[in-house]
Design an enzyme around this catalytic site. Structure first.
Site, PDB file in Angstrom:
ATOM      1  CE  LYS A  29      11.731 121.622  30.903  1.00 41.93           C
ATOM      2  NZ  LYS A  29      11.136 121.497  29.558  1.00 41.93           N
ATOM      3  CE  LYS A  80       3.230 123.190  29.111  1.00 45.41           C
ATOM      4  NZ  LYS A  80       4.286 122.147  28.893  1.00 45.41           N
TER       5      LYS A  80
END
Length: 301
Positions: A170, A238
């Protein structure tokens, strides 16, 4: 299967609905009780705590914001570990640090509980269509047990490796995608400086080797200046914090990602964190100084 779901946001709510559509018995918990209303009306059982949810489920799926959020849900007061029975499985579909995924897998293993890190890509549209790409870390046997659940929400399910490997994949996905968003922003910014029609430039590029899903979607948002929240930039900020911290820990140079990370920092400092990441174009515009008589102008509003 008896399934619990936590994280009923833009992505999670439609995913939970697809599990109901597939015939699974669903329990939900949310910090904001109103987030459970629509699913409860369709037959989902609303639980008072994560522990209570876990106690009635074979598998619990979470999709929340941060590593700290997942750890608190798993092992905090009234957390999932208090309710999960040996043999149960926690499937976390959040985007968190690979190290946290490995840590939680080890702690669960000591309790006889299975773990998969299974972050997703595809956005809200894919979540609603059950067409997410799912990158899985953990034991292959555990994946096979829960595969019917993942197949209800995902189109491509890839077992990448052991615990944490899904999060590594990811991170790579986010790095490529946001770097391309930044490249699209720079292309649009350059085209505007030349006084060329941005829609025409994007249309031309979509017919060549620069074509991509990112240029199609994010390029359109830049052309039309649709900077309202699609994918909130704070989430990509983030994610970049996680992947750049991992790169620093491993001593892996990521020069392009580091530059994009600085642009995301500037975006956040400008107060656009809850706007779409296409706002990276606005960061470039805010740093430009128009040449007298030239086509560039202040378009940061």
């Amino acid at each position: 299967m008896r399934v619990g779901f936590i994280g009923l946001g833009v992505m999670g709510a439609p995913m939970a609905g697809l599990l109901l559509d597939a015939g699974h018995e669903l329990a939900v918990w949310a910090r904001r009780p109103e987030a459970t209303t629509a699913l409860a009306a369709r037959g989902a059982h609303v639980c008072a705590t994560p522990a209570a949810l876990a106690a009635r489920c074979e598998v619990v799926i979470t999709i929340v914001t941060s590593s700290a959020d997942v750890e608190a849900l798993a092992f905090g007061p009234e957390g999932l570990a208090e309710g999960l029975a040996p043999g149960a499985v926690h499937v976390d579909m959040s985007t968190i640090a690979p190290g946290m995924a490995r840590n939680l897998a080890a702690r669960y293993a000591a309790c006889g509980i299975g773990w998969l890190d299974a972050p997703v890509s595809g956005g809200e549209q894919a979540a609603r269509a059950g067409a997410l790409a799912i990158m899985v870390g953990g034991e292959a046997a555990v994946l096979e047990r829960v595969r019917p659940l993942l197949e209800a929400v995902g189109k491509r399910i890839v077992h990448v490796g052991e615990a944490g490997a899904g999060q590594v994949a990811k991170a790579c996905n986010q790095m490529i995608m946001v770097n391309v968003i930044q490249a699209c922003a720079e292309a649009m910014h350059l085209a505007h400086a030349h006084g060329v029609d941005l829609a025409a430039v994007r249309h031309a590029l979509m017919g060549g080797s620069a074509a991509s899903r990112v240029l199609e979607v994010m390029g359109e948002r830049m052309v039309t200046r649709a900077f309202g929240a699609g994918i909130e930039a704070r989430l990509h900020h983030k994610d970049f914090g996680l992947l750049l911290a991992e790169a620093a820990r491993l001593g892996v140079p990521l020069p392009i990602a580091a530059q994009t990370g600085q642009q995301l920092n500037a975006l956040m400092a400008a107060g656009w964190g809850r706007q779409d990441t296409a706002s990276l174009l606005r960061v470039l515009e805010a740093g430009s100084r128009p040449v007298s008589g030239g086509p560039a102008a202040d378009r940061t509003s």
